[in-house]
Design a protein around this motif. Structure first.
Motif, PDB file in Angstrom:
ATOM      1  N   LYS A 183       0.809  -1.224   0.000  1.00 17.76           N
ATOM      2  CA  LYS A 183       0.000   0.000   0.000  1.00 17.76           C
ATOM      3  C   LYS A 183       0.841   1.274   0.000  1.00 17.76           C
ATOM      4  N   GLN A 184       2.152   1.135   0.098  1.00 15.62           N
ATOM      5  CA  GLN A 184       3.019   2.312   0.061  1.00 15.62           C
ATOM      6  C   GLN A 184       3.183   2.758  -1.387  1.00 15.62           C
ATOM      7  N   VAL A 185       2.708   3.940  -1.686  1.00 13.01           N
ATOM      8  CA  VAL A 185       2.733   4.460  -3.050  1.00 13.01           C
ATOM      9  C   VAL A 185       4.004   5.274  -3.256  1.00 13.01           C
ATOM     10  N   GLN A 186       4.740   4.929  -4.288  1.00 14.32           N
ATOM     11  CA  GLN A 186       5.973   5.640  -4.601  1.00 14.32           C
ATOM     12  C   GLN A 186       5.652   6.940  -5.337  1.00 14.32           C
ATOM     13  N   VAL A 187       6.287   8.017  -4.932  1.00 17.75           N
ATOM     14  CA  VAL A 187       6.171   9.322  -5.574  1.00 17.75           C
ATOM     15  C   VAL A 187       7.554   9.672  -6.118  1.00 17.75           C
ATOM     16  N   ALA A 188       7.609  10.128  -7.363  1.00 16.98           N
ATOM     17  CA  ALA A 188       8.905  10.429  -7.974  1.00 16.98           C
ATOM     18  C   ALA A 188       8.880  11.797  -8.659  1.00 16.98           C
ATOM     19  N   PRO A 189       9.989  12.521  -8.566  1.00 15.76           N
ATOM     20  CA  PRO A 189      10.068  13.803  -9.260  1.00 15.76           C
ATOM     21  C   PRO A 189      10.258  13.597 -10.760  1.00 15.76           C
ATOM     22  N   VAL A 190       9.773  14.562 -11.530  1.00 12.97           N
ATOM     23  CA  VAL A 190       9.925  14.516 -12.986  1.00 12.97           C
ATOM     24  C   VAL A 190      10.478  15.867 -13.432  1.00 12.97           C
ATOM     25  N   LYS A 191      11.547  15.826 -14.184  1.00 10.11           N
ATOM     26  CA  LYS A 191      12.134  17.043 -14.750  1.00 10.11           C
ATOM     27  C   LYS A 191      11.448  17.321 -16.081  1.00 10.11           C
ATOM     28  N   VAL A 192      10.823  18.484 -16.170  1.00  3.57           N
ATOM     29  CA  VAL A 192      10.193  18.905 -17.412  1.00  3.57           C
ATOM     30  C   VAL A 192      10.989  20.098 -17.932  1.00  3.57           C
ATOM     31  N   PRO A 193      11.629  19.938 -19.087  1.00  2.00           N
ATOM     32  CA  PRO A 193      12.464  21.011 -19.632  1.00  2.00           C
ATOM     33  C   PRO A 193      11.699  22.334 -19.732  1.00  2.00           C
ATOM     34  N   GLY A 194      12.309  23.378 -19.163  1.00  2.00           N
ATOM     35  CA  GLY A 194      11.721  24.707 -19.249  1.00  2.00           C
ATOM     36  C   GLY A 194      10.753  25.048 -18.123  1.00  2.00           C
TER      37      GLY A 194
END
Length: 118
Positions: free
Chosen positions: A16-27
């Motif tokens: 039940k532990q949901v992974q959260v991840a950062p996303v690099k969006v150019p600009g």
């Protein structure tokens, strides 16, 4: 029996532990995050793509709507905002959708199959 319950409880907690991840969006100046889907989330996503008349053809936008979140994992958009997300430029949409797919075990083949059913 105690050992079995302990394993079951540990597995349930882990699953039940949901992974959260950062996303690099150019600009884009700021942090963006996506989270992995639960089994229920994945079923709703697929059902929304295959049966939702207004969302047909928006496979990646629906994926982003179902996963784009804040740092704590709280969703920022809902299924009713898929058309808005679909209008975003590809340089924003694709990195978010790709990371969301990776976290939620959605393959390019899965996306192509859903696009074929939309």
């Amino acid at each position: 029996m105690t050992k079995t319950v302990s394993v079951a409880a540990r597995l349930t907690n882990f699953a039940k532990q949901v992974q959260v991840a950062p996303v690099k969006v150019p600009g884009f100046d700021g942090a963006l995050y996506v989270r992995e889907m639960s089994g229920v989330d994945r079923e709703r996503y697929e059902l929304g793509i295959t049966s939702g008349a207004q969302d047909k053809g928006h496979v990646r936008a629906m994926l982003v709507a179902c996963t784009l979140c804040d740092e704590q994992g709280k969703l920022l958009f809902g299924p009713d905002q898929v058309a808005e997300i679909a209008s975003w430029k590809v340089r924003v949409l694709i990195p978010l959708a790709e990371k969301a797919a990776e976290l939620s075990a959605i393959t390019e083949s899965d996306i192509q199959e859903l696009e074929g059913n939309s």
